[in-house]
Design an enzyme around this catalytic site. Structure first.
Site, PDB file in Angstrom:
ATOM      1  N   PHE A 105       0.856  -1.181   0.000  1.00 27.16           N
ATOM      2  CA  PHE A 105       0.000   0.000   0.000  1.00 27.16           C
ATOM      3  C   PHE A 105       0.901   1.242   0.000  1.00 27.16           C
ATOM      4  O   PHE A 105       1.862   1.298   0.773  1.00 27.16           O
ATOM      5  CB  PHE A 105      -0.871  -0.042   1.255  1.00 27.16           C
ATOM      6  CG  PHE A 105      -1.957   0.987   1.295  1.00 27.16           C
ATOM      7  CD1 PHE A 105      -3.142   0.795   0.609  1.00 27.16           C
ATOM      8  CD2 PHE A 105      -1.802   2.142   2.043  1.00 27.16           C
ATOM      9  CE1 PHE A 105      -4.157   1.745   0.667  1.00 27.16           C
ATOM     10  CE2 PHE A 105      -2.817   3.097   2.102  1.00 27.16           C
ATOM     11  CZ  PHE A 105      -3.996   2.893   1.410  1.00 27.16           C
ATOM     12  N   ASP A 149       2.873  -5.897   7.793  1.00 26.65           N
ATOM     13  CA  ASP A 149       1.676  -5.073   7.855  1.00 26.65           C
ATOM     14  C   ASP A 149       0.463  -5.992   7.704  1.00 26.65           C
ATOM     15  O   ASP A 149       0.312  -6.689   6.691  1.00 26.65           O
ATOM     16  CB  ASP A 149       1.710  -4.017   6.744  1.00 26.65           C
ATOM     17  CG  ASP A 149       0.599  -3.002   6.905  1.00 26.65           C
ATOM     18  OD1 ASP A 149      -0.495  -3.388   7.373  1.00 26.65           O
ATOM     19  OD2 ASP A 149       0.799  -1.834   6.548  1.00 26.65           O
ATOM     20  N   TYR A 173     -10.014  -0.600  11.582  1.00 29.82           N
ATOM     21  CA  TYR A 173     -11.287  -0.165  10.964  1.00 29.82           C
ATOM     22  C   TYR A 173     -11.669  -1.000   9.751  1.00 29.82           C
ATOM     23  O   TYR A 173     -12.741  -0.835   9.208  1.00 29.82           O
ATOM     24  CB  TYR A 173     -11.225   1.325  10.577  1.00 29.82           C
ATOM     25  CG  TYR A 173     -10.016   1.699   9.756  1.00 29.82           C
ATOM     26  CD1 TYR A 173      -9.972   1.464   8.386  1.00 29.82           C
ATOM     27  CD2 TYR A 173      -8.898   2.276  10.355  1.00 29.82           C
ATOM     28  CE1 TYR A 173      -8.861   1.791   7.642  1.00 29.82           C
ATOM     29  CE2 TYR A 173      -7.778   2.608   9.617  1.00 29.82           C
ATOM     30  CZ  TYR A 173      -7.760   2.360   8.269  1.00 29.82           C
ATOM     31  OH  TYR A 173      -6.646   2.676   7.538  1.00 29.82           O
ATOM     32  N   LYS A 174     -10.774  -1.898   9.304  1.00 31.33           N
ATOM     33  CA  LYS A 174     -11.102  -2.740   8.143  1.00 31.33           C
ATOM     34  C   LYS A 174     -11.859  -3.975   8.645  1.00 31.33           C
ATOM     35  O   LYS A 174     -12.974  -3.843   9.120  1.00 31.33           O
ATOM     36  CB  LYS A 174      -9.823  -3.074   7.377  1.00 31.33           C
ATOM     37  CG  LYS A 174      -9.253  -1.825   6.675  1.00 31.33           C
ATOM     38  CD  LYS A 174      -7.912  -2.029   6.005  1.00 31.33           C
ATOM     39  CE  LYS A 174      -7.480  -0.737   5.311  1.00 31.33           C
ATOM     40  NZ  LYS A 174      -6.042  -0.701   5.006  1.00 31.33           N
ATOM     41  N   ARG A 216     -12.927  -4.567  -6.311  1.00 28.10           N
ATOM     42  CA  ARG A 216     -12.639  -5.385  -5.120  1.00 28.10           C
ATOM     43  C   ARG A 216     -13.920  -5.724  -4.381  1.00 28.10           C
ATOM     44  O   ARG A 216     -14.800  -4.877  -4.220  1.00 28.10           O
ATOM     45  CB  ARG A 216     -11.805  -4.591  -4.113  1.00 28.10           C
ATOM     46  CG  ARG A 216     -10.406  -4.358  -4.454  1.00 28.10           C
ATOM     47  CD  ARG A 216      -9.622  -3.948  -3.217  1.00 28.10           C
ATOM     48  NE  ARG A 216     -10.191  -2.827  -2.461  1.00 28.10           N
ATOM     49  CZ  ARG A 216      -9.586  -2.266  -1.427  1.00 28.10           C
ATOM     50  NH1 ARG A 216      -8.420  -2.730  -1.006  1.00 28.10           N
ATOM     51  NH2 ARG A 216     -10.131  -1.254  -0.787  1.00 28.10           N
TER      52      ARG A 216
HETATM   53  C1  LIG Z   1      -5.426   0.659   4.879  1.00 27.01           C
HETATM   54  C2  LIG Z   1      -3.946   0.651   4.850  1.00 27.01           C
HETATM   55  C3  LIG Z   1      -3.193   1.729   5.356  1.00 27.01           C
HETATM   56  C4  LIG Z   1      -3.867   2.973   5.866  1.00 27.01           C
HETATM   57  O1  LIG Z   1      -3.122   3.594   6.865  1.00 27.01           O
HETATM   58  P1  LIG Z   1      -3.824   4.644   7.845  1.00 27.01           P
HETATM   59  O2  LIG Z   1      -2.705   5.331   8.520  1.00 27.01           O
HETATM   60  O3  LIG Z   1      -4.689   3.861   8.788  1.00 27.01           O
HETATM   61  O4  LIG Z   1      -4.652   5.567   7.008  1.00 27.01           O
HETATM   62  C5  LIG Z   1      -1.813   1.607   5.388  1.00 27.01           C
HETATM   63  N1  LIG Z   1      -1.197   0.494   4.918  1.00 27.01           N
HETATM   64  C6  LIG Z   1      -1.887  -0.541   4.417  1.00 27.01           C
HETATM   65  C7  LIG Z   1      -1.163  -1.745   3.928  1.00 27.01           C
HETATM   66  C8  LIG Z   1      -3.289  -0.487   4.342  1.00 27.01           C
HETATM   67  O5  LIG Z   1      -3.960  -1.493   3.799  1.00 27.01           O
END
Ligand SMILES: *Cc1c(COP(=O)(O)O)cnc(C)c1O
Length: 398
Positions: free
Chosen positions: A114, A185, A210-211, A357
């Site tokens: 990400f 992660d 939150y996911k 998705r």
């Molecule tokens: C959703 C996601 C994020 C988002 O980071 P936030 O700081 O919570 O906005 C970061 N890395 C990955 C791999 C994600 O899937």
């Protein structure tokens, strides 16, 4: 199977007429969350005022809630702390890991990561100004690139676009064999399937709540540091609540005990209340049951879509063992298709350039939901119902 998923489904607020296939991005509202937040506000904040930090346990919450997350990711109790955002937690883990490998300069990641993780690594490298390099390779090439130049691997276990899942055990073993550390992660792993940080020997892990965990928009991130490392890690973000004695107000920083040192500042107590409501539901769930159901649901989806919509090309691994709990399809007009689906109550999302998705979350989805979603997708595809101007206008969040 011990988990009763028809019972867990009743614990969520699912709007009438909506089939929600986006719990991989933002989980739905647990029915008790509003009441928990109201109770926190009225009985704790309202009545206790500042004494709530002690009397309602707010100050301890990042660790007590961390323990509830720890069970879901196979971490030792007392080694996960909740707070801040995932991006911040990535920075902390990476900074501490790099410092533990002072002779090495390479952070290894892959192009399926990400972007925020990569951006945080870039920012850290600039601040350190010590000649570090962020080396980004194709996901399938990650193993062969784990060499003795690598200080730390920064890998998201499940690809946010395709759902492709890395082998955490194998890659961690490979990293350790060459003396590298691992930052995993778990953004698309926590609450998606059983994670075994302990069994894999992971060094650091981070994630969000939150996911799949359903903590609510902007609910806090989390960080894990293996017990064998935690006393040797220096927190890069040395905030007062990670201090050994925050209320001694000493002029200079001294890292707190264990995982508490990864705390930074004042926790979001209101957000913590809705997260706790979600974790009450997770307390009823066996992760092995969850994984079994998730595979059944996603396999049913793939089979039905491929039968009815041959123009969609599967972007996710076909082997369930190779993917997380989401399924993606390529289609040139994927954005418009997704908008057409959403207008008909089927909510998934779109990731550039052409990925649609769909998240599969057994806590509140069953076979009927999957089949109903497929039926609407089939109508949209076979009737080309997506081919309208209003479905092609890009919104700020896709
Ligand atoms: C959703 C996601 C994020 C988002 O980071 P936030 O700081 O919570 O906005 C970061 N890395 C990955 C791999 C994600 O899937």
């Amino acid at each position: 199977m011990k988990t009763n998923f028809s019972e867990t489904k009743k614990l969520f607020n699912l709007p009438e007429g909506i089939i929600y296939l986006d719990g991989n991005s933002l989980g739905p509202l647990p029915k008790t969350a509003a009441q928990k937040v109201t109770q926190m506000m009225e009985s704790e904040w309202g009545e206790m005022l500042i004494t709530g930090w002690n009397n309602a346990g707010w100050m301890h919450q990042p660790v007590s809630v961390g323990d509830r997350v720890a069970r879901l990711i196979g971490a030792e109790p007392g080694h996960v702390v909740v707070g801040d955002t995932l991006s911040i937690k990535v920075y902390q883990a990476l900074a501490s890991a790099l410092e533990m490998r002072p002779d090495r300069r390479v952070i290894l990641s892959d192009s399926g990561n990400f972007p925020s993780d990569l951006y945080m690594a870039e920012g850290l490298i600039k601040s350190l100004n010590a000649g570090h390099e962020l080396r980004v390779v194709a996901p399938e090439d990650i193993a062969e690139n784990i060499t003795d130049e690598v200080a730390v691997t920064l890998i998201t276990e499940v690809d946010y676009r395709t759902g492709r899942r890395h082998d955490m055990g194998k890659l961690t073993a490979k990293a350790h064999a060459v003396g590298a550390l691992t930052v995993w992660d778990l953004a698309h792993s926590a609450g998606a399937f059983e994670v075994d940080l302990m069994g894999c020997g992971a060094d650091f892990a981070v994630g969000c709540t939150y996911k799949y965990l359903n903590g609510g928009p902007g609910s806090p991130g989390f960080i894990y540091v293996a017990p064998r490392h935690v006393e040797h890690t220096r927190p890069a973000l040395s905030g007062w609540l990670g201090h050994a004695a925050p209320f001694a107000f000493e002029p200079s920083y001294a890292a707190g005990d264990g995982i508490e040192r990864m705390r930074v500042g004042t926790p979001s107590v209101i957000a913590m209340a809705s997260l706790e409501a979600a974790l009450d539901i997770w307390d009823r769930v066996e992760m092995t049951d969850l994984r079994e159901r998730s595979i059944e649901l996603s396999t049913l989806f793939i089979e039905t879509v491929e039968k009815n919509c041959p123009m969609l090309k599967l972007a996710s691994p076909r082997d369930p063992a190779g993917r997380g709990s989401q399924v993606s399809f390529h289609f040139e007009h994927g954005y418009a298709v997704m908008q057409a689906l959403i207008s008909r109550g089927v909510i998934g999302d779109f990731r550039a350039p052409d990925i649609m998705r769909f998240g599969f979350t057994p806590l509140y989805l069953d076979d009927d939901d999957v089949l109903a979603g497929c039926e609407i997708l089939t109508e949209v595809m076979q009737g080309k119902l997506w081919d309208r101007v209003e479905f092609k206008i890009k919104a700020r969040v896709t």
